[in-house]
Design a protein around this motif. Structure first.
Motif, PDB file in Angstrom:
ATOM      1  N   ASP A 107       0.839  -1.209   0.000  1.00 16.29           N
ATOM      2  CA  ASP A 107       0.000   0.000   0.000  1.00 16.29           C
ATOM      3  C   ASP A 107       0.869   1.252   0.000  1.00 16.29           C
ATOM      4  OD1 ASP A 107      -2.460  -1.215  -0.118  1.00 16.29           O
ATOM      5  OD2 ASP A 107      -2.768  -1.254   2.045  1.00 16.29           O
ATOM      6  N   ARG A 158       2.393   1.712  -3.461  1.00 18.18           N
ATOM      7  CA  ARG A 158       1.435   2.258  -4.432  1.00 18.18           C
ATOM      8  C   ARG A 158       1.231   3.758  -4.177  1.00 18.18           C
ATOM      9  NH1 ARG A 158      -1.422  -2.437  -2.519  1.00 18.18           N
ATOM     10  NH2 ARG A 158      -1.096  -4.206  -3.936  1.00 18.18           N
ATOM     11  N   ALA A 159       1.117   4.153  -2.910  1.00 21.47           N
ATOM     12  CA  ALA A 159       0.934   5.568  -2.585  1.00 21.47           C
ATOM     13  C   ALA A 159       2.149   6.389  -3.023  1.00 21.47           C
ATOM     14  CB  ALA A 159       0.690   5.729  -1.084  1.00 21.47           C
ATOM     15  N   SER A 190      -4.359   5.311   2.221  1.00 21.89           N
ATOM     16  CA  SER A 190      -5.341   4.421   1.602  1.00 21.89           C
ATOM     17  C   SER A 190      -5.895   5.017   0.318  1.00 21.89           C
ATOM     18  CB  SER A 190      -6.474   4.143   2.592  1.00 21.89           C
ATOM     19  OG  SER A 190      -7.482   3.345   2.001  1.00 21.89           O
ATOM     20  N   SER A 239      -3.169   4.922  -2.388  1.00 20.45           N
ATOM     21  CA  SER A 239      -2.941   3.542  -2.822  1.00 20.45           C
ATOM     22  C   SER A 239      -4.036   3.062  -3.763  1.00 20.45           C
ATOM     23  CB  SER A 239      -2.846   2.623  -1.604  1.00 20.45           C
ATOM     24  OG  SER A 239      -2.701   1.276  -1.998  1.00 20.45           O
ATOM     25  N   TYR A 261      -3.688   3.804  -7.560  1.00 22.64           N
ATOM     26  CA  TYR A 261      -2.604   3.195  -8.330  1.00 22.64           C
ATOM     27  C   TYR A 261      -3.186   2.373  -9.473  1.00 22.64           C
ATOM     28  CZ  TYR A 261       1.607   0.495  -9.389  1.00 22.64           C
ATOM     29  OH  TYR A 261       2.672  -0.090 -10.024  1.00 22.64           O
TER      30      TYR A 261
END
Length: 295
Positions: free
Chosen positions: A15, A18-19, A115, A118, A121
């Motif tokens: 996560d 991705r962030a 969150s 993420s 993505y």
């Protein structure tokens, strides 16, 4: 405690990866937009050569764009860069078992923002997995090798990217001089019709080159210290403990400062050389494993 190779692929780590990728892409969008617009504005110098009456307007557009980039776009990109650097700090301190430096870094990014980023993505999942090449060596040398990768991999890519943009600026100025002298344009007209509209482009390229070069020099300096810790096979060994934690935190602080100063290079540029650079680090991994032995 699970090994680094396992921890970097947990849901939490992915996560964060991705962030980081999303915020990095946003910062790069600002830089790409700035570079594209700068090229378009610079190209107006060609229009001014065909239509001399347009020279004052072209010069004004070039000056305005330079101001917009310096006043608005550069600070906007810097905000994304800081968020990306803080997210990377959250990932690294979690993986490496380091304390959080609240004085330097500030508070972590809120979990709801992690969150949200993420979930945005959209790239391939394989690009966020196995971020670090993990050496099977005694602790804390496994973490030390990851820190070395952060220092060295960034240096290679940033140096190439900075040199690319410096070349763009140099070629553009040289082209203007050659065209101007070949067509008999006077120096004041050459400056107003070619160089003034190009100020935004030149500022962007040279500023990126300067920052990336300084970033690379600092990474190289610290990396030499890191390599020195593993160079002497018969010297004293590093062991987990307060001294190691303090040393690792100092290295991490340098990385955070450098990441905050300048965003990472565009993803396409990084991937262009990824396989070549990865082979170099895999070789370095084998050397460390042979020198230090298994955990």
């Amino acid at each position: 405690m699970a090994g680094l190779a396992t921890r970097q692929n947990t849901d939490r780590s992915l996560d964060l990866q991705r962030a980081i990728a999303v915020t990095h892409k946003r910062a790069q969008w600002v830089h790409t937009t700035a570079l594209t617009v700068s090229l378009l504005v610079a190209a107006l110098g060609l229009l001014a050569r065909l239509e001399p009456k347009a020279i004052p307007a072209v010069s004004l557009v070039g000056a305005l764009w330079t101001a917009i980039y310096a006043i608005a776009l550069a600070p906007w990109a810097a905000r994304y860069q800081r968020t990306s650097a803080t997210l990377q700090e959250m990932l690294d301190t979690s993986l490496f078992g380091q304390p959080w430096n609240r004085v330097l870094v500030g508070p972590p990014v809120p979990e709801e923002l992690v969150s949200d980023l993420s979930s945005r993505y959209r790239d391939r999942e394989e690009w966020v997995r196995d971020y670090y090449i993990v050496a099977v060596v005694p602790a804390p040398y496994d973490v030390l090798f990851c820190l070395e990768q952060n220092l060295a991999w960034g240096s290679r890519v940033r140096q190439r990217y900075g040199q690319l943009l410096a070349s763009v600026a140099g070629i553009w100025v040289l082209a203007g001089l050659v065209i101007g002298f070949a067509t008999g344009v006077r120096v004041p007209a050459l400056i107003s019709a070619w160089l003034v509209p190009s100020l935004g482009l030149l500022l962007l390229c040279l500023d990126t080159y300067r920052t990336q070069l300084a970033n690379t020099r600092e990474r190289t300096r610290v990396r030499e210290l890191v390599i020195g810790l593993t160079a002497d096979q018969h010297g004293p060994r590093l062991t987990p403990g307060p001294e190691w934690v303090a040393l690792a935190r100092q290295i991490q602080d340098v990385l955070f400062i450098l990441r905050r100063q300048q965003s990472r290079t565009p993803a396409w540029f990084f991937r262009r050389y990824h396989d070549r650079d990865k082979r170099a680090f895999e070789y370095r991994k084998r050397v460390l494993e042979e020198r230090l032995g298994p955990p």
